[in-house]
Design a protein around this motif. Structure first.
Motif, PDB file in Angstrom:
ATOM      1  N   GLY A 108       0.796  -1.217   0.000  1.00  0.00           N
ATOM      2  CA  GLY A 108       0.000   0.000   0.000  1.00  0.00           C
ATOM      3  C   GLY A 108       0.827   1.265   0.000  1.00  0.00           C
ATOM      4  N   THR A 109       2.151   1.141   0.002  1.00  0.00           N
ATOM      5  CA  THR A 109       3.011   2.319  -0.026  1.00  0.00           C
ATOM      6  C   THR A 109       3.796   2.343  -1.331  1.00  0.00           C
ATOM      7  OG1 THR A 109       4.624   1.031   1.221  1.00  0.00           O
ATOM      8  CG2 THR A 109       3.199   2.509   2.464  1.00  0.00           C
ATOM      9  N   PRO A 110       4.367   3.470  -1.718  1.00  0.00           N
ATOM     10  CA  PRO A 110       4.921   3.602  -3.070  1.00  0.00           C
ATOM     11  C   PRO A 110       6.154   2.745  -3.344  1.00  0.00           C
ATOM     12  CG  PRO A 110       4.461   5.747  -2.103  1.00  0.00           C
ATOM     13  CD  PRO A 110       4.318   4.749  -1.005  1.00  0.00           C
ATOM     14  N   ARG A 111       6.894   2.360  -2.303  1.00  0.00           N
ATOM     15  CA  ARG A 111       8.156   1.652  -2.530  1.00  0.00           C
ATOM     16  C   ARG A 111       8.017   0.170  -2.190  1.00  0.00           C
ATOM     17  NH1 ARG A 111      12.056   4.093   1.412  1.00  0.00           N
ATOM     18  NH2 ARG A 111      13.497   2.625   0.453  1.00  0.00           N
ATOM     19  N   ASN A 112       8.901  -0.616  -2.783  1.00  0.00           N
ATOM     20  CA  ASN A 112       9.035  -2.018  -2.390  1.00  0.00           C
ATOM     21  C   ASN A 112      10.454  -2.184  -1.848  1.00  0.00           C
ATOM     22  OD1 ASN A 112       9.479  -4.807  -2.236  1.00  0.00           O
ATOM     23  ND2 ASN A 112       7.973  -5.194  -3.826  1.00  0.00           N
ATOM     24  N   GLU A 113      10.582  -2.090  -0.525  1.00  0.00           N
ATOM     25  CA  GLU A 113      11.902  -2.089   0.083  1.00  0.00           C
ATOM     26  C   GLU A 113      12.585  -3.446  -0.022  1.00  0.00           C
ATOM     27  OE1 GLU A 113      11.008   1.437   3.329  1.00  0.00           O
ATOM     28  OE2 GLU A 113      10.939  -0.665   3.938  1.00  0.00           O
ATOM     29  N   TYR A 114      11.821  -4.525  -0.078  1.00  0.00           N
ATOM     30  CA  TYR A 114      12.454  -5.836  -0.261  1.00  0.00           C
ATOM     31  C   TYR A 114      13.107  -5.916  -1.633  1.00  0.00           C
ATOM     32  CZ  TYR A 114      13.187 -10.846  -0.571  1.00  0.00           C
ATOM     33  OH  TYR A 114      13.767 -12.081  -0.728  1.00  0.00           O
ATOM     34  N   PHE A 115      12.407  -5.428  -2.645  1.00  0.00           N
ATOM     35  CA  PHE A 115      12.966  -5.373  -3.994  1.00  0.00           C
ATOM     36  C   PHE A 115      14.271  -4.572  -3.989  1.00  0.00           C
ATOM     37  CE2 PHE A 115      13.431  -2.944  -7.921  1.00  0.00           C
ATOM     38  CZ  PHE A 115      13.323  -3.913  -8.900  1.00  0.00           C
ATOM     39  N   GLU A 116      14.234  -3.394  -3.363  1.00  0.00           N
ATOM     40  CA  GLU A 116      15.422  -2.550  -3.327  1.00  0.00           C
ATOM     41  C   GLU A 116      16.548  -3.222  -2.546  1.00  0.00           C
ATOM     42  OE1 GLU A 116      14.054   1.068  -1.653  1.00  0.00           O
ATOM     43  OE2 GLU A 116      12.716   1.539  -3.328  1.00  0.00           O
ATOM     44  N   LEU A 117      16.198  -3.830  -1.406  1.00  0.00           N
ATOM     45  CA  LEU A 117      17.208  -4.476  -0.569  1.00  0.00           C
ATOM     46  C   LEU A 117      17.869  -5.640  -1.304  1.00  0.00           C
ATOM     47  CD1 LEU A 117      18.533  -4.689   2.240  1.00  0.00           C
ATOM     48  CD2 LEU A 117      16.667  -6.225   2.879  1.00  0.00           C
ATOM     49  N   HIS A 118      17.059  -6.422  -2.026  1.00  0.00           N
ATOM     50  CA  HIS A 118      17.621  -7.560  -2.739  1.00  0.00           C
ATOM     51  C   HIS A 118      18.646  -7.103  -3.769  1.00  0.00           C
ATOM     52  CE1 HIS A 118      18.066 -11.324  -4.866  1.00  0.00           C
ATOM     53  NE2 HIS A 118      17.746 -10.703  -5.990  1.00  0.00           N
ATOM     54  N   TYR A 119      18.306  -6.069  -4.557  1.00  0.00           N
ATOM     55  CA  TYR A 119      19.240  -5.634  -5.589  1.00  0.00           C
ATOM     56  C   TYR A 119      20.457  -4.913  -5.006  1.00  0.00           C
ATOM     57  CZ  TYR A 119      16.479  -7.317  -9.433  1.00  0.00           C
ATOM     58  OH  TYR A 119      15.841  -8.147 -10.319  1.00  0.00           O
ATOM     59  N   GLU A 120      20.306  -4.298  -3.843  1.00  0.00           N
ATOM     60  CA  GLU A 120      21.482  -3.760  -3.157  1.00  0.00           C
ATOM     61  C   GLU A 120      22.437  -4.896  -2.776  1.00  0.00           C
ATOM     62  OE1 GLU A 120      20.103  -1.573   0.170  1.00  0.00           O
ATOM     63  OE2 GLU A 120      19.229   0.046  -1.030  1.00  0.00           O
ATOM     64  N   ARG A 121      21.877  -5.994  -2.252  1.00  0.00           N
ATOM     65  CA  ARG A 121      22.711  -7.139  -1.887  1.00  0.00           C
ATOM     66  C   ARG A 121      23.353  -7.763  -3.121  1.00  0.00           C
ATOM     67  NH1 ARG A 121      18.821 -10.372   2.463  1.00  0.00           N
ATOM     68  NH2 ARG A 121      18.892  -8.818   4.133  1.00  0.00           N
ATOM     69  N   LEU A 122      22.579  -7.878  -4.194  1.00  0.00           N
ATOM     70  CA  LEU A 122      23.097  -8.464  -5.427  1.00  0.00           C
ATOM     71  C   LEU A 122      24.246  -7.619  -5.974  1.00  0.00           C
ATOM     72  CD1 LEU A 122      22.679 -10.710  -7.568  1.00  0.00           C
ATOM     73  CD2 LEU A 122      21.134  -9.127  -8.745  1.00  0.00           C
ATOM     74  N   ASP A 123      24.069  -6.296  -5.994  1.00  0.00           N
ATOM     75  CA  ASP A 123      25.128  -5.405  -6.478  1.00  0.00           C
ATOM     76  C   ASP A 123      26.371  -5.529  -5.612  1.00  0.00           C
ATOM     77  OD1 ASP A 123      23.552  -4.514  -8.528  1.00  0.00           O
ATOM     78  OD2 ASP A 123      22.878  -2.700  -7.493  1.00  0.00           O
ATOM     79  N   TYR A 124      26.176  -5.587  -4.302  1.00  0.00           N
ATOM     80  CA  TYR A 124      27.327  -5.699  -3.398  1.00  0.00           C
ATOM     81  C   TYR A 124      28.068  -7.005  -3.645  1.00  0.00           C
ATOM     82  CZ  TYR A 124      30.065  -5.533   0.906  1.00  0.00           C
ATOM     83  OH  TYR A 124      31.090  -5.504   1.815  1.00  0.00           O
ATOM     84  N   ALA A 125      27.320  -8.102  -3.787  1.00  0.00           N
ATOM     85  CA  ALA A 125      27.951  -9.403  -4.026  1.00  0.00           C
ATOM     86  C   ALA A 125      28.766  -9.386  -5.318  1.00  0.00           C
ATOM     87  CB  ALA A 125      26.885 -10.499  -4.076  1.00  0.00           C
ATOM     88  N   ASN A 126      28.211  -8.814  -6.374  1.00  0.00           N
ATOM     89  CA  ASN A 126      28.930  -8.769  -7.645  1.00  0.00           C
ATOM     90  C   ASN A 126      30.164  -7.873  -7.569  1.00  0.00           C
ATOM     91  OD1 ASN A 126      27.300 -10.529  -9.102  1.00  0.00           O
ATOM     92  ND2 ASN A 126      25.844  -8.917  -9.627  1.00  0.00           N
TER      93      ASN A 126
END
Length: 790
Positions: A108-126
């Motif tokens: 119900g809110t504009p952001r999807n923080e799980y989506f953002e968190l996952h790609y932050e982790r993916l970027d960090y891992a790479n």
């Protein structure tokens, strides 16, 4: 990032599913679909034969990369299977949107923080884990752990030394709702000093695997001393010898982790089973299944059974949230939302009027763990015709409160018209206070219409939101206000007991949009007013005379508070404003001493990793209500989390005497005895659980029992159970290797310290990346413990 398959659109979706509540929550996707209810399709009954499965090579590059690289470690096998049975890009786009919406922590809110968190982790891992290997970072074992678990609380790095190959020690505090212990280590090392860091297993690798040749020589010397005493087997002696080398020549923490990844077992070298560490590794691999236990939503997309329920963030909403300390010393978060009555669902039925809307509130901590949520609830109120007419031109003020635990919190809330699908969303950052402050602090302020005093308040009575003892605060949000009325600011001041005799200066400022102070009031506050918890309830009325119309901010500055002044509270001034009708709707809540409140606080302490505080709260509850079954079950979980197995055994024993055939109690008692090194008793309870009808699963039950038989050196029973496990689930190569190890041990031949080959990575190595059954196959992998005495 360019090329990522992301959710699309700008509207959001009503979350009406009754699915299992997950620990990871986010904000709603830009556009998604809610699946139609009551379709009659169950995942286990869904026939996929009419929907042929595609090969990955048949997918367009963005979709292939999404499933094979971007979400490979978080997508479940069933979801992956469903995705490969989709035969149009439109359905694949819908699947991707729904995949992220299903994991949305704060819908119900504009952001999807799980989506953002996952790609932050993916970027960090790479970026950081692919430097010393030809593999991209996400394919490394450190990368997978980081993507699944996030950033560790601490990382200790050990370069190549005389006795230790290069290694890293990661320490985690995890959400227990993920099905893993709340505190644990992970160890990564370069096998034989070369290649990429790989995940270490105390059982499969043994501590000797971490040591260089020089370290192993020293470990054998240490082991020889123990063996000369004749108190342990060669295998156990070698493990202890390696432990001593690591402890004395490298670091005590990595030495303990080499024996067990669970810190609570660090001092239990005698009788400890390294099997529990391997079980932890298996549980980590199953995190995707814990977050998404079924794939019904995915198979409905395969079948084309969906129903669009788009809703839009167009409902005007004013709201506030404040954390206040109750006179009992328990913190609560109070929430209020103000919505226009003509935008809510106002209807008549049989000459009676009613108004309905949906409210959902959640609380997350600084690590984005879901600490509390109400779920989306329908609020319904009956009205007479006159009140219904007033509501059309007035507003509804909804208020509620919920218990909290100290710390930084984000409170997110939505209020929605459950018919028109309009909604409003808000979020607040709060500092939840704790009793017994060690310094002067100012609490979060709130603007109010008034602060009234209640009479004859019984501390055991139910309370309403924004009630603090015998005070009742009526929040006013940002107005509008008229200069004739003034505005009242309420907040709490926290004072250390007996340390401040002088008055505390509190400054209240009204600021214009450019930061200019247009009015200011200074009020001295006597510390003598503090209650037993060091709390002063402070209400000050500010004069608005002479201030022109416009938007302002109100700030509170408590002298001596090193955190500085409060954030600005918005205030709208409209001279000559005539107040509109406001219909107040407030839920009554039990007091802080209520068992339900205490149980909720203990749950929250468990989520944030304050296990000891959770145990303390439940001990108090169980003294008053010893038969509260929910409290007992939570206390069992907390004691297990804390590794306090002796207390767990004490708690379980009388309940098992009352319910001797309770399978769950028997299994818990067996686990406690196994952790205490009481392997004989653990076997008794596991066997009793089997007789009582416990399901004999290959992945858990047979292996746990086999581990205890092995620890008791009853090798034939261990062999029989593991063979039965293979009969149930043939594809378990690790079990086959361990069976061979038992045969070698029973025959007295072979190397008792045999370890896995360098390419036998615990998480499957490169092959796991494209194997859709990998997660399930690893989850069923088991290991045996070392003999009793190790």
């Amino acid at each position: 990032s360019a090329g990522r398959t992301r959710p699309r659109g700008r509207s959001t979706v009503a979350l009406r599913s009754n699915r299992w509540r997950r620990p990871l929550r986010d904000l709603a996707l830009a556009l998604a679909l809610t699946l139609a209810p009551a379709t009659g399709i169950a995942v286990q009954d869904f026939d996929t034969s009419d929907y042929p499965r595609l090969d990955l090579d048949d997918l367009a590059e963005p979709y292939r990369r999404w499933v094979e690289e971007e979400v490979v470690w978080i997508i479940t096998d069933k979801e992956r299977d469903a995705f490969l049975r989709l035969h149009s890009d439109a359905k694949r786009d819908l699947f991707v949107n729904e995949f992220w919406r299903q994991r949305d922590p704060t819908p119900g809110t504009p952001r999807n923080e799980y989506f953002e968190l996952h790609y932050e982790r993916l970027d960090y891992a790479n970026k950081f884990f692919g430097r010393d290997t030809p593999l991209p970072g996400w394919r490394t074992e450190r990368g997978r752990a980081y993507i699944l678990l996030g950033e560790p609380r601490s990382i200790s790095r050990f370069p190549n030394t005389l006795v230790l190959y290069p290694a890293e020690l990661w320490f985690y505090q995890a959400d227990p709702a993920l099905g893993i212990p709340p505190f644990f280590h992970l160890v990564f090392f370069k096998d034989f000093g070369a290649g990429d860091m790989r995940l270490y297993s105390p059982l499969v690798d043994t501590p000797m695997r971490l040591l260089t040749g020089a370290g192993q020589v020293q470990a054998r010397l240490n082991a020889g001393e123990a063996m000369d005493m004749g108190v342990m087997t060669e295998e156990a002696a070698m493990a202890i010898g390696a432990y001593e080398v690591l402890r004395d020549l490298v670091d005590g923490e990595i030495a303990s982790a080499a024996i067990s990844l669970i810190p609570s077992e660090a001092g239990m070298l005698a009788g400890m089973s390294p099997f529990r560490s391997d079980l932890l590794l298996a549980q980590i691999s199953r995190i995707p299944e814990m977050i998404m236990p079924d794939a019904m939503w995915a198979y409905r997309i395969v079948a084309g059974i969906t129903e669009s329920k788009v809703r839009f963030e167009t409902l005007p909403l004013q709201a506030t949230a404040v954390a206040l300390l109750d006179p009992s010393g328990v913190p609560f978060i109070h929430f209020a939302a103000l919505a226009p009555g003509n935008r809510l669902n106002l209807r008549a039925h049989e000459d009676e009027w009613y108004v309905t809307y949906e409210v959902g509130v959640s609380q997350t901590d600084a690590q984005q763990r879901l600490v509390f949520e109400t779920g989306e609830r329908v609020v319904e109120s009956a009205l007479d015709a006159e009140r219904a007419r007033e509501l059309r031109h007035g507003r509804v003020l909804y208020m509620e409160r919920f218990p909290a635990t100290p710390g930084r919190r984000t409170v997110s809330a939505t209020l929605a018209n459950n018919i028109s699908r309009e909604f409003g969303a808000v979020a607040f950052e709060l500092d939840v206070p704790s009793p017994g402050s060690d310094r002067i602090r100012g609490g979060d302020p709130v603007l109010c219409r008034e602060v009234g005093e209640l009479h004859d308040v019984d501390p055991l009575d139910d309370v309403v939101p924004f009630q603090i003892g015998d005070l009742l605060v009526v929040p006013a949000l940002d107005g509008p206000y008229d200069e004739r009325d003034g505005v009242t600011v309420f907040h709490q001041v926290f004072v250390p007991a007996g340390r401040h005799a002088a008055a505390i200066k509190v400054t209240y400022s009204i600021l214009a949009g450019d930061g200019t102070i247009v009015a200011q009031t200074v009020v001295p506050v006597s510390p003598d007013r503090a209650d037993a918890n060091g709390v002063i309830n402070q209400a000050v009325r500010l004069n608005l005379t002479g201030i022109v119309a416009g938007n302002y901010g109100v700030r509170v500055d408590v002298a001596g508070d090193i955190d500085g002044p409060s954030a600005l509270l918005p205030m709208r001034l409209v001279p000559g404003y005539e107040p509109e009708t406001i219909i107040l709707q407030a839920r009554r809540h039990p007091p802080a001493s209520d068992p339900g409140v205490m149980l909720e606080r203990a749950r929250q302490f468990r989520v944030i990793g304050e296990i000891g505080e959770g145990i303390r709260v439940l001990e108090e509850l169980l003294r008053r209500a010893p038969d509260d079954e929910e409290a007992v079950q939570l206390q069992i979980q907390l004691l297990s989390d804390a590794g306090r197995y002796a207390e767990l055994d004490e708690l379980l024993t009388p309940r098992l005497a009352e319910r001797p055939k309770d399978v769950q109690l028997l299994l818990l008692q067996a686990e406690a005895n196994a952790a205490l090194g009481e392997h004989y008793d653990a076997i008794r309870f596991y066997e009793r659980a089997r007789l009582a009808g416990a399901t004999e699963t290959a992945e858990l039950f047979n292996h746990l029992l086999a581990a205890e038989y092995y620890a008791e050196e009853r090798l034939e029973e261990a062999r029989e159970l593991l063979q039965r496990s293979l009969d149930l689930t043939p594809e378990q190569p690790e079990v086959r290797r361990l069976l061979e190890r038992i045969r070698e041990r029973a025959s007295g031949s072979g190397d008792a310290l045999a370890v896995s080959r360098p390419d036998d990575h615990l998480w499957g190595g490169q092959a796991a990346v494209t194997d859709s059954n990998f997660v399930a196959s690893y989850a069923t992998r088991v290991s045996l413990p070392a003999p009793s005495g190790e």
